[in-house]
Design a protein around this motif. Structure first.
Motif, PDB file in Angstrom:
ATOM      1  N   HIS A   1       0.785  -1.172  -0.019  1.00 31.18           N
ATOM      2  CA  HIS A   1       0.131   0.084  -0.066  1.00 31.18           C
ATOM      3  C   HIS A   1       0.902   1.260  -0.072  1.00 31.18           C
ATOM      4  O   HIS A   1       1.511   1.535   0.787  1.00 31.18           O
ATOM      5  CB  HIS A   1      -0.847   0.034   1.095  1.00 31.18           C
ATOM      6  CG  HIS A   1      -2.100   1.243   1.259  1.00 31.18           C
ATOM      7  ND1 HIS A   1      -2.673   1.180   2.290  1.00 31.18           N
ATOM      8  CD2 HIS A   1      -2.389   2.016   0.313  1.00 31.18           C
ATOM      9  CE1 HIS A   1      -3.532   2.427   1.954  1.00 31.18           C
ATOM     10  NE2 HIS A   1      -3.137   2.861   0.724  1.00 31.18           N
TER      11      HIS A   1
ATOM     12  N   ARG B   1      -0.973   0.079  -9.274  1.00 29.70           N
ATOM     13  CA  ARG B   1      -1.883  -0.723  -9.466  1.00 29.70           C
ATOM     14  C   ARG B   1      -2.023  -1.777 -10.488  1.00 29.70           C
ATOM     15  O   ARG B   1      -2.770  -3.121 -10.200  1.00 29.70           O
ATOM     16  CB  ARG B   1      -3.415   0.130  -9.748  1.00 29.70           C
ATOM     17  CG  ARG B   1      -3.648   1.109  -8.672  1.00 29.70           C
ATOM     18  CD  ARG B   1      -4.537   2.318  -8.820  1.00 29.70           C
ATOM     19  NE  ARG B   1      -4.920   2.817  -7.644  1.00 29.70           N
ATOM     20  CZ  ARG B   1      -5.464   4.113  -7.518  1.00 29.70           C
ATOM     21  NH1 ARG B   1      -5.584   4.913  -8.728  1.00 29.70           N
ATOM     22  NH2 ARG B   1      -5.486   4.843  -6.449  1.00 29.70           N
TER      23      ARG B   1
ATOM     24  N   HIS C   1      -0.865  -3.531  -6.700  1.00 29.73           N
ATOM     25  CA  HIS C   1      -0.586  -2.886  -5.273  1.00 29.73           C
ATOM     26  C   HIS C   1      -1.732  -1.971  -5.199  1.00 29.73           C
ATOM     27  O   HIS C   1      -2.315  -1.424  -6.146  1.00 29.73           O
ATOM     28  CB  HIS C   1       0.790  -2.478  -5.301  1.00 29.73           C
ATOM     29  CG  HIS C   1       1.872  -3.377  -5.669  1.00 29.73           C
ATOM     30  ND1 HIS C   1       2.122  -4.389  -4.669  1.00 29.73           N
ATOM     31  CD2 HIS C   1       2.620  -3.618  -6.527  1.00 29.73           C
ATOM     32  CE1 HIS C   1       2.943  -5.131  -4.916  1.00 29.73           C
ATOM     33  NE2 HIS C   1       3.253  -4.702  -6.152  1.00 29.73           N
ATOM     34  N   GLU C   2      -2.046  -1.415  -3.916  1.00 29.49           N
ATOM     35  CA  GLU C   2      -2.852  -0.268  -3.712  1.00 29.49           C
ATOM     36  C   GLU C   2      -2.058   0.886  -3.739  1.00 29.49           C
ATOM     37  O   GLU C   2      -0.955   1.072  -2.827  1.00 29.49           O
ATOM     38  CB  GLU C   2      -3.442  -0.811  -2.380  1.00 29.49           C
ATOM     39  CG  GLU C   2      -4.587   0.251  -2.016  1.00 29.49           C
ATOM     40  CD  GLU C   2      -5.315  -0.137  -0.661  1.00 29.49           C
ATOM     41  OE1 GLU C   2      -6.129   0.691  -0.320  1.00 29.49           O
ATOM     42  OE2 GLU C   2      -4.783  -1.281  -0.238  1.00 29.49           O
TER      43      GLU C   2
ATOM     44  N   THR D   1      -2.674   5.270  -2.843  1.00 26.68           N
ATOM     45  CA  THR D   1      -3.523   6.341  -2.346  1.00 26.68           C
ATOM     46  C   THR D   1      -2.686   7.544  -2.872  1.00 26.68           C
ATOM     47  O   THR D   1      -1.577   7.505  -2.694  1.00 26.68           O
ATOM     48  CB  THR D   1      -3.738   6.129  -0.955  1.00 26.68           C
ATOM     49  OG1 THR D   1      -4.323   5.067  -0.533  1.00 26.68           O
ATOM     50  CG2 THR D   1      -4.467   7.581  -0.450  1.00 26.68           C
TER      51      THR D   1
ATOM     52  N   PHE E   1       0.861   2.689   5.792  1.00 27.99           N
ATOM     53  CA  PHE E   1       1.399   2.636   4.227  1.00 27.99           C
ATOM     54  C   PHE E   1       2.669   1.942   4.512  1.00 27.99           C
ATOM     55  O   PHE E   1       3.493   1.778   5.393  1.00 27.99           O
ATOM     56  CB  PHE E   1       1.589   3.922   3.815  1.00 27.99           C
ATOM     57  CG  PHE E   1       0.386   4.810   3.508  1.00 27.99           C
ATOM     58  CD1 PHE E   1      -0.216   4.397   2.263  1.00 27.99           C
ATOM     59  CD2 PHE E   1      -0.048   5.692   4.363  1.00 27.99           C
ATOM     60  CE1 PHE E   1      -1.706   5.087   2.140  1.00 27.99           C
ATOM     61  CE2 PHE E   1      -1.196   6.289   4.080  1.00 27.99           C
ATOM     62  CZ  PHE E   1      -1.731   6.125   2.869  1.00 27.99           C
TER      63      PHE E   1
END
Length: 321
Positions: free
Chosen positions: A6, A25, A29-30, A32, A49
């Motif tokens: 993340h 992505r 993976h994530e 933000t 994170f």
């Protein structure tokens, strides 16, 4: 990548945010994203994170300032931080190093370099998380030792708080303050090997029982020794029962031989013991405890200067409250 990660990506350029988030992505993976440092601080403090990538030049706070604030916070200091910059001046790189950045990427960003560096930092983060987990397990074991004696409830929490506060009062470095906090939980870990019949007996121990009790600092040190992250805590565990006159244990050290961190923890440990009721003694008042400790310091049991500093700190805390 070592695992599904993340990431937090901070940049005021929408195209950069879109391309970086898309790349991560697509790799599974994530990601933000946010466009300013103030929002990034909020996000980093509110959710976990695995890595943060941040531009340097942004409206408001810079990437340097964002990195510095996160690295100064114990809750976020271990998150790998990568600065992304178009600046190439040597002074700019020095500013990044001083802010605590773990790595740098220069624009334009090449995907191969980006993923190679991020992969390396995420692997390091995994190892760090494993060490943190091991530390937490040991601290939990320390609390379990405390729970064997109903008269010492809250002892570890109080010691961790008082010891770290005294460290700050003395102006010790951040690593030492963290060690004192951990020492509050781990100082008596070795008592896990002391039988209940001895641990709960009180002061009327036979010579043989006392010899067993005096082994607990060495046992605790041996349990924690494999963890390099506890290197500053080991002297606290082993030496917090040493006395300046040489009458302590396990090594019979004298003044000048006992490191400062064990002496700091010993002062707050003695105070807490005096202020707590036990089967063999009543709890003393604050003033009675101060008198007892100053007398013990004059007799060569504890560090007189640290005893005075501790009570000065408590007085300051009371005046603020």
């Amino acid at each position: 990548m070592p695992h599904k990660a993340h990431l937090l990506i901070v940049d005021d350029e929408a195209n950069t945010l879109a391309s970086l988030s898309r790349a991560f992505r697509l790799a599974g993976h994530e990601a933000t994203v946010c466009d300013n440092a103030a929002k990034a601080l909020e996000l980093a403090r509110s959710q976990p994170f695995d890595l943060i990538l941040s531009d340097v030049v942004m409206p408001g706070k810079s990437g340097y300032e964002l990195c510095r604030e996160l690295k100064e916070n114990p809750a976020t200091r271990l998150i790998p931080f990568v600065l992304i910059t178009g600046l190439t001046d040597r002074q700019d790189r020095l500013l990044g190093i001083e802010s605590g950045a773990d790595d740098f990427l220069h624009k334009p960003i090449f995907p191969e370099e980006l993923f190679a560096r991020v992969k390396s930092l995420l692997k390091l983060k995994e190892f760090t998380d494993e060490l943190e987990t091991a530390d937490s397990v040991l601290c939990t074991l320390g609390l379990s030792v405390e729970s064997r004696d109903p008269y010492t409830e809250g002892h570890c929490d109080r010691l961790a708080s008082h010891a770290s506060n005294l460290g700050r009062h003395l102006g010790l470095d951040p690593e030492s303050i963290v060690a004192l906090r951990r020492g509050g939980y781990l100082h008596d870990l070795g008592k896990i090997a002391v039988p209940d019949a001895i641990l709960k007996k009180g002061t009327d121990l036979t010579l043989q029982e006392w010899e067993i009790m005096k082994l607990h600092p060495v046992t605790g040190e041996n349990i924690c020794k494999p963890l390099k992250s506890l290197r500053l805590v080991l002297p606290i565990i082993r030496h917090h029962h040493e006395h300046a006159d040489g009458s302590g244990y396990p090594d019979g050290l004298r003044a000048g031989e006992i490191p400062v961190l064990p002496r700091v923890l010993q002062v707050v440990d003695v105070y807490d013991a005096l202020r707590t009721a036990r089967p063999y003694k009543p709890a003393l008042s604050h003033d009675e405890s101060a008198q007892t400790m100053r007398e013990g310091a004059r007799q060569g049991l504890w560090d007189a200067e640290l005893v005075n500093e501790f009570f000065s700190m408590l007085m300051e805390q009371r005046s603020v409250a």
